[in-house]
Design an enzyme around this catalytic site. Structure first.
Site, mmCIF file in Angstrom:
data_model
loop_
_atom_site.group_PDB
_atom_site.id
_atom_site.type_symbol
_atom_site.label_atom_id
_atom_site.label_comp_id
_atom_site.label_asym_id
_atom_site.label_seq_id
_atom_site.Cartn_x
_atom_site.Cartn_y
_atom_site.Cartn_z
ATOM 1 C CE1 TYR A 55 4.933 7.767 1.007
ATOM 2 C CE2 TYR A 55 3.556 8.819 -1.085
ATOM 3 C CZ TYR A 55 3.602 7.861 0.191
ATOM 4 O OH TYR A 55 2.781 6.844 0.427
ATOM 5 C CG HIS A 121 2.398 6.984 6.361
ATOM 6 N ND1 HIS A 121 3.109 7.600 5.239
ATOM 7 C CD2 HIS A 121 2.541 6.075 5.659
ATOM 8 C CE1 HIS A 121 4.045 6.609 4.029
ATOM 9 N NE2 HIS A 121 3.216 6.305 4.232
ATOM 10 N N PRO A 201 -1.505 -1.711 -6.308
ATOM 11 C CG PRO A 201 -2.686 -0.472 -7.460
ATOM 12 C CD PRO A 201 -1.926 -0.252 -6.832
ATOM 13 C CG LEU A 202 -0.538 -2.472 -11.290
ATOM 14 C CD1 LEU A 202 -0.341 -1.417 -12.067
ATOM 15 C CD2 LEU A 202 -1.475 -3.284 -12.167
ATOM 16 N NE ARG A 204 6.208 -2.856 -2.089
ATOM 17 C CZ ARG A 204 5.324 -1.999 -1.698
ATOM 18 N NH1 ARG A 204 6.026 -0.829 -1.752
ATOM 19 N NH2 ARG A 204 5.107 -1.766 -0.211
ATOM 20 N N GLY A 205 4.972 -3.039 -9.100
ATOM 21 C CA GLY A 205 5.488 -3.584 -10.621
ATOM 22 C C GLY A 205 5.429 -4.432 -11.728
ATOM 23 N N GLY A 210 6.270 -5.937 -15.127
ATOM 24 C CA GLY A 210 7.706 -4.747 -15.345
ATOM 25 C C GLY A 210 8.743 -5.502 -14.454
#
Length: 335
Positions: A55, A121, A201-202, A204-205, A210
């Site tokens: 990241y 990863h 969990p959303l 990616r918006g 969003g």
């Protein structure tokens, strides 16, 4: 906050995914703003913080390390190896020597002597999973890390890894619109007492409402390459969002609370790690800890958004080749 078990650790039932404070969704927030999000999460009761060497090509670990160092004993700190930035490019490399060096670099950036949970990863298909996990087991023995995790792997690969060293957690994308863990991995985690740490969990918006116009994504936003956000699929998926909004209005919950509440209800093994750079969104995400959805609402959510109603794959073909997660329509081999 409510608590759940993550290997040897008891952690907040909702953790914080730190990736987007440095990486992936266009221009990241300033270091000051990122620090505010980290500390606000800590103040709200979050004890699980998730980062990775990849990241920001190390920048996210540096941010997390600098901001949370004074609070190190209060948190469970997780990071990842096996996929890093090399000369400006993302490289998957699971060779033992590479994993050991990545760990040393991560310890330095995180300003800590030990990482609580260290994930592979990605499984490097050029290296037997037993060899990569064996290298991580050596890091446990050396006191560099406390426990081992895997990311984006199948139930069969989890079983192979478990034969080398106990696995504390598997991190996988899991949400209303990404149900892949339900094919085999979730059951395997339950059977082996392994936590399933759910990233994105959303959606990616998307599931939080969003994202209404993906054409506004920054040029370097990773969602541009994801089929679900491309025009031919996104217009269909918007209809799902409209149906979810109707249910949110009816129940009095926000979209994020519905999506997170549904995920938390699936299993005590599941620990979501939503990420955000917005303090208001952070509080909304964490408020799902207080939400209890009745069976009727859970059933209706299941019916609105599932693997059959979502349009488009979660990854493009090139990225799909890099992961080991079970896919719908592909037979699962016994572990």
């Amino acid at each position: 906050m409510k608590q759940r078990q993550l290997g040897p650790f008891t952690v907040s039932a909702i953790g914080l995914g730190c990736m987007n404070l440095s990486h992936a969704y266009g221009v990241p927030p300033s270091a000051e703003q990122g620090g505010q999000v980290l500390l606000a999460a800590l103040d709200a009761g979050v004890t699980l913080f998730d980062t990775a060497a990849l990241y920001g090509f190390g920048a996210n670990e540096e941010l997390v390390g600098r901001v949370l160092k004074p609070h190190r004993q209060q948190i469970v700190l997780t990071s990842k190896c096996g996929m890093t930035g090399v000369e400006g490019k993302r490289v998957i490399d699971g060779r033992p020597d590479t994993l050991r060096q990545t760990c040393e670099d991560s310890l330095r950036r995180l300003q800590t002597d030990v990482i609580d949970l260290y994930y592979l990863h990605r499984w490097d298909r050029q290296v037997p999973i037993e060899d990569s996990v064996g290298a991580l087991a050596d890091l446990v023995a050396a006191g560099k890390i406390r426990s081992i995790g895997l990311s984006e792997v199948s139930a069969a690969t989890l079983a192979r890894a478990q034969a080398v060293h106990p696995i504390a957690a598997v991190q996988s994308e899991y949400s209303l619109w990404t149900r892949n863990p339900e094919i085999a991995l979730l059951d395997a985690c339950r059977a082996q007492n392994v936590a399933l740490v759910a990233f994105s969990p959303l959606g990616r918006g998307f599931l939080a409402g969003g994202v209404r116009d993906p054409s506004g994504f920054a040029a370097n936003d990773i969602r541009r390459a994801m089929p679900r956000f491309q025009a031919e699929h996104f217009s269909r998926n918007l209809r799902l969002l409209d149906a979810l909004q109707g249910l949110a209005t009816e129940t009095g919950f926000t979209l994020a609370q519905l999506a997170m509440g549904w995920l938390l209800a699936q299993s005590e093994q599941v620990i979501p790690i939503p990420g955000t750079s917005n303090l208001r969104h952070l509080q909304e995400n964490l408020s799902a800890d207080t939400v209890t959805l009745d069976m009727e609402v859970l059933t209706r959510l299941d019916a609105i958004v599932n693997e059959n109603t979502v349009s488009g794959a979660r990854y493009n073909a090139a990225t799909q080749q890099e992961i080991d997660t079970e896919e719908f329509g592909v037979s699962v081999q016994p572990a």
